[in-house]
Motif scaffolding. Structure first.
Motif, PDB file in Angstrom:
ATOM      1  N   ARG A 213     -43.068 -11.814 -50.496  1.00  0.00           N
ATOM      2  CA  ARG A 213     -42.645 -13.001 -51.238  1.00  0.00           C
ATOM      3  C   ARG A 213     -42.537 -14.204 -50.315  1.00  0.00           C
ATOM      4  O   ARG A 213     -42.121 -14.086 -49.166  1.00  0.00           O
ATOM      5  CB  ARG A 213     -41.266 -12.737 -51.878  1.00  0.00           C
ATOM      6  N   ALA A 214     -42.903 -15.366 -50.841  1.00  0.00           N
ATOM      7  CA  ALA A 214     -42.616 -16.645 -50.186  1.00  0.00           C
ATOM      8  C   ALA A 214     -42.458 -17.688 -51.280  1.00  0.00           C
ATOM      9  O   ALA A 214     -42.988 -17.535 -52.387  1.00  0.00           O
ATOM     10  CB  ALA A 214     -43.740 -17.043 -49.236  1.00  0.00           C
ATOM     11  N   ASP A 215     -41.685 -18.738 -50.994  1.00  0.00           N
ATOM     12  CA  ASP A 215     -41.555 -19.871 -51.903  1.00  0.00           C
ATOM     13  C   ASP A 215     -42.014 -21.124 -51.198  1.00  0.00           C
ATOM     14  O   ASP A 215     -41.742 -21.305 -50.000  1.00  0.00           O
ATOM     15  CB  ASP A 215     -40.087 -20.069 -52.337  1.00  0.00           C
ATOM     16  N   LEU A 216     -42.705 -21.971 -51.926  1.00  0.00           N
ATOM     17  CA  LEU A 216     -43.058 -23.291 -51.421  1.00  0.00           C
ATOM     18  C   LEU A 216     -42.293 -24.328 -52.237  1.00  0.00           C
ATOM     19  O   LEU A 216     -42.344 -24.309 -53.472  1.00  0.00           O
ATOM     20  CB  LEU A 216     -44.568 -23.532 -51.534  1.00  0.00           C
ATOM     21  N   GLY A 217     -41.602 -25.221 -51.547  1.00  0.00           N
ATOM     22  CA  GLY A 217     -40.887 -26.301 -52.227  1.00  0.00           C
ATOM     23  C   GLY A 217     -41.791 -27.508 -52.398  1.00  0.00           C
ATOM     24  O   GLY A 217     -41.427 -28.618 -52.022  1.00  0.00           O
ATOM     25  N   MET A 218     -42.990 -27.276 -52.916  1.00  0.00           N
ATOM     26  CA  MET A 218     -43.969 -28.346 -53.161  1.00  0.00           C
ATOM     27  C   MET A 218     -44.696 -28.077 -54.471  1.00  0.00           C
ATOM     28  O   MET A 218     -44.756 -26.934 -54.935  1.00  0.00           O
ATOM     29  CB  MET A 218     -45.001 -28.423 -52.029  1.00  0.00           C
ATOM     30  N   TYR A 219     -45.240 -29.160 -55.046  1.00  0.00           N
ATOM     31  CA  TYR A 219     -46.021 -29.039 -56.277  1.00  0.00           C
ATOM     32  C   TYR A 219     -47.491 -28.943 -55.888  1.00  0.00           C
ATOM     33  O   TYR A 219     -48.011 -29.840 -55.214  1.00  0.00           O
ATOM     34  CB  TYR A 219     -45.729 -30.260 -57.150  1.00  0.00           C
ATOM     35  N   PRO A 220     -48.191 -27.858 -56.251  1.00  0.00           N
ATOM     36  CA  PRO A 220     -49.516 -27.581 -55.681  1.00  0.00           C
ATOM     37  C   PRO A 220     -50.625 -28.621 -55.882  1.00  0.00           C
ATOM     38  O   PRO A 220     -51.393 -28.859 -54.958  1.00  0.00           O
ATOM     39  CB  PRO A 220     -49.880 -26.224 -56.309  1.00  0.00           C
ATOM     40  N   PRO A 221     -50.798 -29.263 -57.070  1.00  0.00           N
ATOM     41  CA  PRO A 221     -51.910 -30.218 -57.186  1.00  0.00           C
ATOM     42  C   PRO A 221     -51.755 -31.413 -56.229  1.00  0.00           C
ATOM     43  O   PRO A 221     -50.646 -31.864 -55.964  1.00  0.00           O
ATOM     44  CB  PRO A 221     -51.830 -30.675 -58.649  1.00  0.00           C
ATOM     45  N   SER A 222     -52.895 -31.915 -55.729  1.00  0.00           N
ATOM     46  CA  SER A 222     -52.873 -32.993 -54.730  1.00  0.00           C
ATOM     47  C   SER A 222     -53.095 -34.352 -55.383  1.00  0.00           C
ATOM     48  O   SER A 222     -53.266 -34.459 -56.602  1.00  0.00           O
ATOM     49  CB  SER A 222     -53.967 -32.746 -53.701  1.00  0.00           C
ATOM     50  N   TYR A 246     -49.893 -14.610 -45.834  1.00  0.00           N
ATOM     51  CA  TYR A 246     -48.684 -13.953 -45.320  1.00  0.00           C
ATOM     52  C   TYR A 246     -48.127 -12.926 -46.314  1.00  0.00           C
ATOM     53  O   TYR A 246     -47.705 -11.831 -45.928  1.00  0.00           O
ATOM     54  CB  TYR A 246     -47.606 -15.000 -45.006  1.00  0.00           C
ATOM     55  N   THR A 247     -48.156 -13.280 -47.602  1.00  0.00           N
ATOM     56  CA  THR A 247     -47.564 -12.372 -48.597  1.00  0.00           C
ATOM     57  C   THR A 247     -48.546 -11.299 -49.060  1.00  0.00           C
ATOM     58  O   THR A 247     -48.122 -10.312 -49.665  1.00  0.00           O
ATOM     59  CB  THR A 247     -47.111 -13.138 -49.863  1.00  0.00           C
ATOM     60  N   ALA A 248     -49.838 -11.483 -48.786  1.00  0.00           N
ATOM     61  CA  ALA A 248     -50.883 -10.645 -49.402  1.00  0.00           C
ATOM     62  C   ALA A 248     -50.672  -9.155 -49.152  1.00  0.00           C
ATOM     63  O   ALA A 248     -50.141  -8.744 -48.117  1.00  0.00           O
ATOM     64  CB  ALA A 248     -52.259 -11.069 -48.904  1.00  0.00           C
ATOM     65  N   ARG A 249     -51.123  -8.395 -50.112  1.00  0.00           N
ATOM     66  CA  ARG A 249     -51.102  -6.943 -50.046  1.00  0.00           C
ATOM     67  C   ARG A 249     -51.743  -6.465 -48.744  1.00  0.00           C
ATOM     68  O   ARG A 249     -52.787  -6.948 -48.335  1.00  0.00           O
ATOM     69  CB  ARG A 249     -51.920  -6.418 -51.231  1.00  0.00           C
ATOM     70  N   CYS A 250     -51.114  -5.497 -48.096  1.00  0.00           N
ATOM     71  CA  CYS A 250     -51.738  -4.807 -46.973  1.00  0.00           C
ATOM     72  C   CYS A 250     -52.472  -3.627 -47.588  1.00  0.00           C
ATOM     73  O   CYS A 250     -51.856  -2.666 -48.054  1.00  0.00           O
ATOM     74  CB  CYS A 250     -50.674  -4.313 -46.000  1.00  0.00           C
ATOM     75  N   GLU A 300     -56.914   1.637 -39.253  1.00  0.00           N
ATOM     76  CA  GLU A 300     -56.687   1.566 -37.795  1.00  0.00           C
ATOM     77  C   GLU A 300     -56.040   0.251 -37.407  1.00  0.00           C
ATOM     78  O   GLU A 300     -55.208   0.192 -36.521  1.00  0.00           O
ATOM     79  CB  GLU A 300     -58.022   1.750 -37.064  1.00  0.00           C
ATOM     80  N   GLU A 301     -56.445  -0.827 -38.106  1.00  0.00           N
ATOM     81  CA  GLU A 301     -55.878  -2.150 -37.779  1.00  0.00           C
ATOM     82  C   GLU A 301     -54.405  -2.218 -38.209  1.00  0.00           C
ATOM     83  O   GLU A 301     -53.601  -2.869 -37.562  1.00  0.00           O
ATOM     84  CB  GLU A 301     -56.684  -3.228 -38.483  1.00  0.00           C
ATOM     85  N   GLY A 302     -54.062  -1.548 -39.287  1.00  0.00           N
ATOM     86  CA  GLY A 302     -52.689  -1.542 -39.772  1.00  0.00           C
ATOM     87  C   GLY A 302     -52.284  -2.888 -40.333  1.00  0.00           C
ATOM     88  O   GLY A 302     -53.135  -3.692 -40.715  1.00  0.00           O
ATOM     89  N   CYS A 303     -50.980  -3.141 -40.397  1.00  0.00           N
ATOM     90  CA  CYS A 303     -50.477  -4.397 -40.952  1.00  0.00           C
ATOM     91  C   CYS A 303     -49.333  -4.913 -40.095  1.00  0.00           C
ATOM     92  O   CYS A 303     -48.728  -4.163 -39.352  1.00  0.00           O
ATOM     93  CB  CYS A 303     -49.942  -4.164 -42.361  1.00  0.00           C
ATOM     94  N   ASP A 304     -49.069  -6.192 -40.204  1.00  0.00           N
ATOM     95  CA  ASP A 304     -47.952  -6.785 -39.450  1.00  0.00           C
ATOM     96  C   ASP A 304     -46.627  -6.354 -40.046  1.00  0.00           C
ATOM     97  O   ASP A 304     -46.507  -6.227 -41.231  1.00  0.00           O
ATOM     98  CB  ASP A 304     -48.042  -8.310 -39.482  1.00  0.00           C
TER      99      ASP A 304
END
Ligand SMILES: [Ca+2]
Ligand SMILES: [Ca+2]
Length: 304
Positions: A213-222, A246-250, A300-304
């Protein structure tokens, strides 16, 4: 009848080329992500497509799909095609309770969810996630904490965790005249502040309880959509992409316990032998030896 023959050297060369081709394929394939937003009524609205283009332009994703959560609530099965989701609202969700239930399950099963404004600041019901998401506090920013857009442009301020992967390569961010940001400076019990706006509102938050999980305190459209929104000459696309990655499935963590170990190998081999859909590691619709070949380096690479 004329027989075509290939020398053993020819076969060896072909095998080498094939191995190289597969290696390149694997190296290039980033996560598959989806926008799951109630951004606007129409899926081709720039509030959807601008964010899709910005994420795709980073070149770090195999796919950036749009799921219009204003008109439709995706199933868990549909969401599991993707490794991470960017979720926000500008209108009501088709079903905020069902979506909240489904996204909680998706996170439980190792999928990444990045929640963004207004879904993580609004107090308007049907625009924040309800159901299990709300009841079991999958939120990082406090629910209904409110949105600030006054005082003119704000920018990236203090980075509280400078070596955090979400801040990698993020040096400048200008929010535009609106600079939509969280009004409430607090976080939920498991929230962690990674970076702030210049006025100390939360720009990036993660969770000590939910790895994905992560939260962004921003509105995505530019500001390509509306002149008062964030400036695409700054690192907003990089910030959103980093949060998704960062949040993506390993994918090698087959049993979803946030570790990659021999039990994942055993589970994969079992699913592979059964021909389960979950063993389609290269996601080409069939379970075959190439899935095993792709699984091995990921394991073999594993995950963080
Ligand atoms: Ca595991
Ligand atoms: Ca396959």
């Amino acid at each position: 009848m004329k027989m075509t023959s290939i020398s053993s050297r020819g076969w060896a060369l072909a095998a080498l080329l094939w191995a190289g081709f597969m290696a390149v394929q694997s190296a290039d394939a980033g996560p598959r992500v989806a926008i799951v937003a109630s951004a606007e009524v129409a899926t081709d609205d720039p509030r959807f497509t601008d964010v899709q283009e910005k994420l795709a332009s980073t070149g770090r994703f195999e796919e950036v799909a749009i799921i219009n959560a204003f008109s439709y609530t995706p199933t868990l099965e549909e969401l599991e095609e993707f490794d991470a989701l960017l979720v926000w609202s500008n209108r009501n969700f088709a079903n905020a309770t069902l979506l909240g239930d489904t996204l909680a399950l998706y996170v439980d099963r190792g999928g990444g969810v990045v929640l963004s404004i207004f879904a993580n600041t609004t107090s308007t019901s049907d625009r924040f996630l309800a159901g299990r998401w709300l009841d079991e506090e999958y939120d990082i920013l406090p629910v209904g904490g409110g949105t600030l857009s006054s005082g003119g442009q704000r920018e990236l301020g203090t980075i509280r965790v400078p070596d955090h992967p979400i801040m990698d390569g993020v040096h400048r961010f200008r929010g535009g005249a609106a600079s939509f940001r969280p009004l409430d400076l607090g976080l939920t019990s498991h929230g962690q502040i990674i970076a702030q706006w210049t006025d100390e509102s939360t720009l990036v938050g993660t969770s000590s309880r939910f790895r994905h999980r992560a939260d962004l305190g921003m509105y995505p459209p530019s500001n390509a959509v509306l002149s008062t929104l964030w400036d695409p000459n700054t690192d907003g696309a990089r910030l959103m992409a980093n949060a998704l990655i960062y949040t993506a499935r390993c994918r090698a963590d087959v049993n979803h316990d946030d570790r990659v170990d021999f039990f994942d190998y055993l589970d994969f081999v079992s699913e592979f032998e059964n021909g389960d859909e979950s063993a389609d590691f290269n996601r080409d619709g069939t379970v075959d030896f190439f899935d095993y070949l792709d699984f091995l380096p990921a394991f073999e690479e594993g995950c963080d």
